[in-house]
Design an enzyme around this catalytic site. Structure first.
Site, PDB file in Angstrom:
ATOM      1  N   GLU A 125       0.823  -1.227   0.000  1.00  0.00           N
ATOM      2  CA  GLU A 125       0.000   0.000   0.000  1.00  0.00           C
ATOM      3  C   GLU A 125       0.849   1.265   0.000  1.00  0.00           C
ATOM      4  O   GLU A 125       0.373   2.326  -0.434  1.00  0.00           O
ATOM      5  CB  GLU A 125      -0.970   0.015   1.194  1.00  0.00           C
ATOM      6  CG  GLU A 125      -0.375   0.344   2.557  1.00  0.00           C
ATOM      7  CD  GLU A 125       0.263  -0.843   3.254  1.00  0.00           C
ATOM      8  OE1 GLU A 125       0.555  -0.717   4.462  1.00  0.00           O
ATOM      9  OE2 GLU A 125       0.477  -1.890   2.603  1.00  0.00           O
ATOM     10  N   HIS A 146      -0.625 -10.619   6.323  1.00  0.00           N
ATOM     11  CA  HIS A 146      -1.688 -10.509   7.328  1.00  0.00           C
ATOM     12  C   HIS A 146      -2.373 -11.852   7.573  1.00  0.00           C
ATOM     13  O   HIS A 146      -2.370 -12.374   8.693  1.00  0.00           O
ATOM     14  CB  HIS A 146      -2.699  -9.438   6.917  1.00  0.00           C
ATOM     15  CG  HIS A 146      -2.189  -8.053   7.079  1.00  0.00           C
ATOM     16  ND1 HIS A 146      -1.724  -7.306   6.018  1.00  0.00           N
ATOM     17  CD2 HIS A 146      -2.034  -7.276   8.189  1.00  0.00           C
ATOM     18  CE1 HIS A 146      -1.318  -6.129   6.463  1.00  0.00           C
ATOM     19  NE2 HIS A 146      -1.489  -6.089   7.774  1.00  0.00           N
ATOM     20  N   ASP A 155      -4.405  -2.534   8.056  1.00  0.00           N
ATOM     21  CA  ASP A 155      -3.434  -1.542   8.526  1.00  0.00           C
ATOM     22  C   ASP A 155      -3.189  -0.430   7.502  1.00  0.00           C
ATOM     23  O   ASP A 155      -2.167   0.238   7.529  1.00  0.00           O
ATOM     24  CB  ASP A 155      -2.109  -2.215   8.875  1.00  0.00           C
ATOM     25  CG  ASP A 155      -1.439  -2.845   7.654  1.00  0.00           C
ATOM     26  OD1 ASP A 155      -2.096  -2.946   6.601  1.00  0.00           O
ATOM     27  OD2 ASP A 155      -0.255  -3.234   7.753  1.00  0.00           O
ATOM     28  N   GLU A 245      -6.710  -4.548  13.620  1.00  0.00           N
ATOM     29  CA  GLU A 245      -5.529  -5.398  13.402  1.00  0.00           C
ATOM     30  C   GLU A 245      -4.908  -5.768  14.740  1.00  0.00           C
ATOM     31  O   GLU A 245      -4.564  -6.937  14.986  1.00  0.00           O
ATOM     32  CB  GLU A 245      -4.513  -4.675  12.529  1.00  0.00           C
ATOM     33  CG  GLU A 245      -3.275  -5.496  12.258  1.00  0.00           C
ATOM     34  CD  GLU A 245      -2.147  -4.674  11.651  1.00  0.00           C
ATOM     35  OE1 GLU A 245      -1.458  -5.188  10.759  1.00  0.00           O
ATOM     36  OE2 GLU A 245      -1.943  -3.518  12.092  1.00  0.00           O
TER      37      GLU A 245
END
Length: 253
Positions: A125, A146, A155, A245
């Site tokens: 990202e 993840h 996140d 998260e």
């Protein structure tokens, strides 16, 4: 090419700047492909803050080293969280620094070009905060760690990937750990060009040097204007994602 005065302060970054103000930021670990770590996250927060504040930087190129952009973690003791911290404290640091790093990237107020030299499987990202994304033929995009670790993919990936791919494709991408190869990334609008590996950085620098001929306020105005929507999305949706998260990680501990 020269280096800014702060370039030597970071073990995970090499920096060089052209006379026109094009700053190349190359991620690395010990001179090889970049491996993400707690120390790297802290260094990147500081580095992007200083890069954004340095008016000599007029265009930024973000790239990696070797065949990977970021495909592994560095879990060595020197690059890991302070062992004296409790698990909850470590996730508290991650919550705080996760917000600061995306903010630091988006606060760089000059155009940013991503030159994705290889697979971006961890924190892909970050690349989506750039204005132009060029990919080598061997590049790929994924959110791998993840779900591999039983942690919710929230996140920042949950904000930026659905924005780029669209809501349905973005959720599928995250929940199936879809790996998008360079050619498909181009078709889906994830990147703007796919190039041979040896042509990647020359193309990035050619675009950057052309942009750098624009007036300073034009460059800065373009970047600020083009990132306002992303900043609103991140500000609104990142904190709860980081909290979720953290909860998912603590629940499985």
């Amino acid at each position: 090419m020269t280096a800014p005065g702060y370039a030597g302060d970071y073990s995970v970054l090499a920096m060089a700047r052209s006379e026109a103000g094009v700053l190349e930021m190359r991620l690395h670990s010990d001179g090889g492909p970049f491996r993400f770590s707690a120390v790297a996250r802290a260094q990147l927060i500081d580095a992007f803050g200083r890069v954004g504040a340095d008016r000599a930087n007029r265009v930024v190129i973000l790239t990696g080293t070797g065949d990977d952009w970021c495909a592994e973690f560095d879990r060595s003791p020197a690059m890991s969280p302070d062992p004296a911290l409790t698990l909850a404290e470590r996730w508290g640091v991650q919550f705080r620094e996760g917000r600061r790093l995306l903010a630091a990237l988006l606060d760089v107020d000059v155009p940013m070009i991503a030159a994705v030299n290889g697979p971006a499987l961890i924190h892909s990202e970050y690349l989506l905060t750039c204005d132009i994304i060029l990919a080598a033929e061997g590049a790929a995009f994924q959110d791998k760690p993840h779900l591999d670790n039983g942690v919710s993919p929230t996140d920042g990936v949950h904000v930026l990937w659905p924005d780029v791919l669209g809501s349905v494709r973005g959720r599928y991408f995250l929940l199936t750990q879809q790996r998008i190869e360079a050619a498909d990334a181009l078709a889906l609008g994830v990147c703007n060009e796919v190039l041979a590996a040896e042509a990647l950085l020359p193309r990035a620098h050619a675009i950057a040097e052309r942009l750098a001929r624009q007036p300073d306020q034009t460059l800065r105005g373009a970047r600020v204007g083009l990132t306002q929507r992303l900043k609103r999305l991140v500000t609104a949706d990142l904190p709860i994602g980081l909290a979720l998260e953290s909860v998912s990680a603590l629940a499985k501990a």
